[in-house]
Design a protein around this motif. Structure first.
Motif, PDB file in Angstrom:
ATOM      1  N   ASP A   1       0.838  -1.208   0.000  1.00  0.00           N
ATOM      2  CA  ASP A   1       0.000   0.000   0.000  1.00  0.00           C
ATOM      3  C   ASP A   1       0.869   1.251   0.000  1.00  0.00           C
ATOM      4  N   ASP A   2       1.909   1.199   0.765  1.00  0.00           N
ATOM      5  CA  ASP A   2       2.833   2.328   0.825  1.00  0.00           C
ATOM      6  C   ASP A   2       3.434   2.607  -0.555  1.00  0.00           C
TER       7      ASP A   2
ATOM      8  N   ALA B   1       2.154   1.779  -3.419  1.00  0.00           N
ATOM      9  CA  ALA B   1       1.105   2.217  -4.346  1.00  0.00           C
ATOM     10  C   ALA B   1       0.927   3.736  -4.273  1.00  0.00           C
ATOM     11  N   PHE B   2       0.885   4.264  -3.069  1.00  0.00           N
ATOM     12  CA  PHE B   2       0.765   5.717  -2.917  1.00  0.00           C
ATOM     13  C   PHE B   2       2.023   6.423  -3.425  1.00  0.00           C
ATOM     14  N   ARG B   3       3.152   5.890  -3.090  1.00  0.00           N
ATOM     15  CA  ARG B   3       4.405   6.540  -3.509  1.00  0.00           C
ATOM     16  C   ARG B   3       4.568   6.534  -5.034  1.00  0.00           C
TER      17      ARG B   3
END
Lengths: 351, 351, 351, 351
Positions: A224-225, A227-229
Motif C-alpha cells: 500500500d505504501d 502504491a501511494f508513492r
C-alpha cells in the motif's frame, strides 16, 4: 557497431507487437485492466510466487523502480549500503535521496563491482551511534553488477543473512537481472527471494522492452505504501496496459532469457577474442553482457575511427592503455562482434 | 460505451505506428537521438517558438510534468495558487509537494472550474506575512479545466498579469490543452506564452498517445534545473525515441487537433441531446470534452444497467438527481453517443 | 574529570548573566528587537564586516546552522564534498540531506581530519556526468577539524580556490572555530571570508554559551532564502533576545577567545604530558582542544576506574592500546588535568 | 502597553533562576542528564502518566514540536486536517510540509477558530480516492485556538472519536495549552489523552519560559522515530539541561497555571471593559488570553498614538471599525490594562 549501452538499441519485435495487440478497446485505467493484472501475475509466477506472495508494480524506468523500492524500505533517517559504483549511487542523480526523503547511501568498496561479506559485516558492526547517525536499514545489491559480474545465489544468501541479522532489508537492483539468470544455472526465485532478496527491481528496458520495469515485493515492504508513492512520484501510468503488454510478451516462451543469453554470449565471444590479444587486459571477469577491458590506446583510437561506439571508462595517467566499456544487447548482430574483433586484430598485428 | 475518462481508451493507430517506425537501429539514449531533438523542435514550432525560445522536456505522465514544472518555479517555502478542483490539488497524491520539497498549494474557489481574477487579486493582496508564511510563487491554471470549461486568451492574460505583477510565475496544466485549442478560435501560442503562460505541460496521453507529455518552458524556469530534476525523479527515459515518436506523429498533419475536435464534438452532441430532456441540468458549460450533468437517478441507473460506464460525481442528499461525469475521447464512436442518448431518451419518456 | 565533550559542561557565568539582563520588558519577537540587531552587528564586526557585507542568522544548534547553510548553497541534486569524518557526514543524522531536500554528501579521505588539495582537485576533475550524477556545489570544511587539527588560512585559501574554480561554494563548519582562531596567529576574517569561505557556521555552544550558533553569509547564499528556511525548519526563536544576549556577552572583551585559549592550553598540557609516557602515541597533532591518543589498555581502564570520563574512540584488534578522545572545555579545571596526568603516570610507572 | 503577542515579553524570574541553578558541573549531553530525565517525568506526571505511558521530547520552538509530531503521524502522502487559521497552516512557513516530506494540510472552515464535528465528518466521508489523493492521517486541533477560544473535553472527545473512527491520529497544538487548562475546570489529562489526543505539543515559551516546548506522545507515534527526526532536524540540544530546567520550574508549585490564569484574567478584564463601549464588538468569545475585537477606527488610532502596541488584524472595506488582536501574557501589568481601558473610554466618550 554500437556498444555504448544496452539502452541504445530499440525493442524486440514481439514486444512491440504486443503493444499493438493491447491497443483495442476501452479498459480500466491506472492498472485496473485485465492485462495489467495478468501480466503482474505472470511476473510473480516467473518467480514461483502467486499474487498473495508477491506484490508487483509496473513502472517505466529503472531509476523509478529503485528509488520507490528504497523509499518503501527505509525512513528518511536510514542508511542504504551499496557498492560504490552502484547505479543508485552514481547514475540516478540522487533519486534514492529524493524518494526516501533524504536517506543516506553508504558506498562500500569491493572488487569487481561486488560487496564482500567481510566488508558488510565490518561496516554494520560499527554503524551504531544512537540518534546522531543515520540508522542502517537497507542493503542494496546490483545483479548483474556495474562491473559486469554476477552474484551467485550463495553469495547473495550470505550477504542477505548478514543484512537481516542486523535488521536491514535487502534490495536488488535487477536492471540486468535477466543477464544474471542467464549466466548462472539457477532459477529467478533462487536468485531472489530464496536467497533473501526482499524487494527486486526486475528490469526489461535494457533487455528488449521499450520502457518496462517491475518492482516486486517479496517481503518487508508495504505494498500500500508503494502504491501511494508510485502515484505521488508521477509513475502511475494511466494507460498501464502498454507496460503490461511489454512484460506479457517479455516473459512469454522464455523471450527474456533468450534475449539475455544472446547478449551474454556476444559479450563472451567478444571478450575472449580481445583478451588473447597483446597488450589487452580484462578489468573484471566477463559474466554477463558488459566488458571492462584495458586496450592499447592506439587500438581504442582505431576502433573509434572505424565506427565502433563505446565509452572510454578511465585512462590511468602514464599508462598506454585505456579502460573501455563494451555492452552487448539482446540484438547485437554477430556481424558487429566480428567486425570489432577484426579491427582490433588488425591493429594488434601492427605492434 | 465507456465515458469514464479519456485515458480508458488506447492510442491512435498513427501514433502506435510511429513507435514501430522509430524502433530500428542504435541511437543515443536519454534523448540524445535525432528523433528526440526533432520532435522537441516540432513541439516548440507548434507554439511558434524555436529551440532557443522554448525548452522542451519529454515525459511519460502528466503528473510528472506538472510536478517538475512546479518544482522549477517555486522554492520549498513557496505557495502555488490553483483552483480547488485542480488535478495538482486533488488527483496527484501530493506529487507537487514531493517534487517541490514541500511547497504549499493554496486552493481557490471559482465557478465552473475557473479562477476569477478578483479572487486571485484578493488572495495575493493578503498573502504577505514575512517569513512566517509560505511566499507566493506560482499561479497554476488548468486548460481545459477540471469542469470541462476553457479559459479564453483574454482570461488567461488577465490572470497572468495579476500573477506577474505579484512576482508569481504562471504554470498551465495542459493535460487537455488540445481540447481547449480545438474549442477556441486561436493558436497554441495565443493560449500559452502570448497570454502570459511561463511553463506549459502539454499533454498527449489523453488525446491519442500511449504515454507522452511535454513540459515546455517559455520563461522563468531554468532548463538545466529541470533536466537534473527530471533525471532525479526517474522520469528520464533511456529509450526516449519512443516518446518522441509519439509526439512526432501527434503533431503531424494536425492529428492532435483533429483528435481533440472529435472528442469535443462528441461531448457537444451528447450534452445537447441530454440537456433538452426533462429533469436534466448541466452543472457546467460544456466547452471541451467533459460533461458534468445532473440526471434523474432513475436515468443514471438505467444507463449503468445498459452498459454505459461513467463516474457518479456527487449526489446531493435529498435530491432526485445524480451528478455524473461523461468524458469523450479522440476515438469515441458515434454509435456510443447515439446509444447513450437513446437509452436516456427512453428513460426520460417513461416519466 | 569529564573529558567526553565540550558540551558536557555548562555555560560561562558572564553569558548566563547576560540572559538575565536581557529579560526585562517587551520587545519585538523573532529577532525584531534591538539586542538581536546589535548582537548580529557585533558578530559581523568581529569578522571586520558590516551589516551590508555579511548577513547573520542566530540559531540554537550547530546542526541547524550547518544544514541551513548547505540548503542555501546547493539544490537537491547537488553534491557536497566533505571529509569522511565531518560532523555533517557522521553526526547529524542526515540533517543536511533533510534540509537540502536530499543533496548528496561525498566523503573524502584525508589525514588528520583534513582534506588535501590534491584529493579535492582529483575528485572534482572527475565529477561531471551530465544529469545522471549529482552536480558539485559545495565544499564543506570543518574548523577546527574532527581530528582536533586546524586549517591555516593558506590551506583554506588553496582549497577554496579549487572549489571556486569548479563553481562550488565554500561552507565552513565552525562549531569549534574559536579554538582555531585561538590556535593560529590570525584574525577571524583571515580564517574565513578572506581565505575564501562563503558561509560560516560560527559556534558558541561548545565554548561557553548555553545554545547559540550564528550562520554568517559572506557570499554566494541568498539571505532571504535562509530567512524562510530558518523559519520553516522551526529554528526561528520567538524570544530571540536570549540567543542574542549570549553572543553579546560571548564577544565582549574577547571572552570567546579567552575561553578557547583556556581549552586549547588545557589540551596542550594534557597531550604533552601523556605523549611522553611509554606506550602512548598521539593519533593526530593536538592543535585545538581535542586529543586523539592511543593509550595502553590498562591505562585506559585505570583512568576510567578512577573517574575520568571520555570516549573510547576505536580499538584496533590485536593491539594492546586503545584510541581515546579527550576534549577540554573553556572551564576545564587545572586540577582535572593534573589529576588525569597523575593517574596515567602512576599506571605507566607500573609497566 | 505591549499587546502584540505573548512572546514579546521575557521569561518568568523563577524559570530564569532555574537555568542558573542547572549550570553547575559536567553532565551527559543531548538529554542524557538527570535533570532532563526528571523534568520529562515531571511533564508526564502533570498528565497523570509515567515514563512508560508517555514519551516526552524537549524542544526549543513550537513550530519544531508541531512539525515533528506531524512527521511522526503521517507518511508524506498523508493528509492533515486542521482549521484554516491554524498556526501550522498559516504561520510556520510550511514546516509541517518540510518535516513530513510533503504531506498535505487540508484547511477546514469553522466558527471562532474551532472545527465543528459535522465539518470533520463531512470531509472525511468524502476523502477517499484510492492512490490518487493524499490519504487522511491526522486531525490537528489547536488549544487554545487561534481565535482565543477553547475546546471543552467533550468537544475534543467528539472530534477525536470521528478522527479515530476514520483511522486518523489526533495531534494537538498546545502552544497555549496552559491557557486552556486555566480556562476550563478540568485537568491536563482530561484535556488531552483522556479526550483522545494522541500527541500533544505542550508549550511553555508563550507562558513564561525562554524557549521550551515539550512534545508528548500518548499514543500512535513511535518515540524512536521521533528521536531520530528530532536530531535530524537540528532540534536535539546538546546542553539539554537548560530546556529541562525551564520545564522543571514551569511545573513547580503550579507556576504554569498561575501564569496562564494571570494572562486569562487580564484578557477577561480588558475584553469586558472594551466590549461595553459604544461601537465595539467582539469577534470571538474571549476564553483564554487573546482578544479579537472590532473597535472604531478612531479608537484604534488613538490607542496606537498613546503607545499601545497590538496587531491590526483586518479591516473590512467600507466599515468604520478595525479588527484588532490584543494578547495578554503571564506578566501583563494591571496598569497596562487600566491604561488601555482609560484611553479607549476617553476616545469612546468623544463620540
Amino acid at each position: 557497431m554500437n556498444f555504448t549501452s544496452d539502452n541504445a538499441t530499440g525493442a524486440h519485435p514481439a514486444i512491440l507487437n504486443a503493444i499493438g495487440v493491447a491497443n483495442g478497446g476501452s479498459v480500466g485505467a491506472y492498472g485496473g485492466d485485465a492485462l495489467s493484472r495478468s501480466a503482474s501475475d505472470k511476473i510473480a509466477a516467473t518467480f514461483e510466487r502467486n499474487g498473495d506472495e508477491a506484490a508487483v508494480f509496473l513502472l517505466g524506468t529503472g531509476t523509478a523502480a529503485n528509488a520507490l523500492a528504497l523509499a518503501a524500505l527505509t525512513p528518511p533517517y536510514g542508511a542504504v549500503y551499496c557498492h560504490r559504483d552502484a547505479h543508485i549511487n552514481t547514475d540516478e542523480c540522487g533519486a534514492p535521496e529524493m524518494f526516501t526523503g533524504g536517506a543516506k547511501l553508504i558506498a562500500l568498496d569491493g572488487a569487481h563491482g561486488k560487496i564482500a561479506p567481510a566488508t558488510l559485516q565490518s561496516v554494520l558492526s560499527q554503524a551504531g551511534h544512537g540518534v546522531h547517525r543515520v540508522t542502517p536499514r537497507v542493503l542494496s545489491l546490483t545483479q548483474s553488477s556495474e562491473a559486469g559480474t554476477v552474484y551467485t545465489p550463495d553469495e547473495i544468501g550470505t550477504l542477505a543473512d548478514i543484512a537481516h541479522q542486523h535488521g536491514l532489508a535487502v534490495h536488488m537492483d535487477g536492471a540486468r537481472f535477466a543477464n544474471a539468470v542467464a549466466a548462472l544455472n539457477c532459477s529467478p526465485a533462487e536468485l531472489s527471494w530464496k536467497a533473501g532478496v526482499d524487494v527486486l527491481c526486475f528490469g526489461a528496458s535494457k533487455n528488449g522492452a521499450l520502457a518496462a520495469e517491475a518492482l516486486i515485493v517479496f517481503a518487508k515492504a508495504d505494498p500500500d505504501d508503494i502504491a501511494f508513492r508510485r502515484k505521488r512520484a508521477g509513475h502511475l501510468f494511466s494507460k498501464m496496459r502498454f507496460i503490461a503488454a511489454q512484460f506479457d510478451a517479455y516473459l512469454e516462451d522464455g523471450l527474456w532469457l533468450a534475449n539475455a543469453r544472446h547478449a551474454n554470449a556476444a559479450a563472451r565471444r567478444l571478450a575472449d577474442a580481445l583478451d588473447e590479444m597483446d597488450g589487452v587486459r580484462l578489468a573484471h571477469p566477463v559474466q554477463a553482457n558488459e566488458i571492462f577491458i584495458h586496450l592499447p590506446a592506439s587500438m581504442v583510437t582505431r576502433l573509434e575511427a572505424d565506427g565502433a561506439a563505446f565509452y572510454r571508462w578511465a585512462q590511468i595517467p602514464g599508462e598506454e592503455t585505456v579502460l573501455i566499456r563494451l555492452v552487448t544487447a539482446f540484438n547485437t548482430p554477430d556481424d558487429d562482434i566480428d567486425a570489432l574483433i577484426a579491427i582490433a586484430r588488425a591493429e594488434a598485428a601492427k605492434s
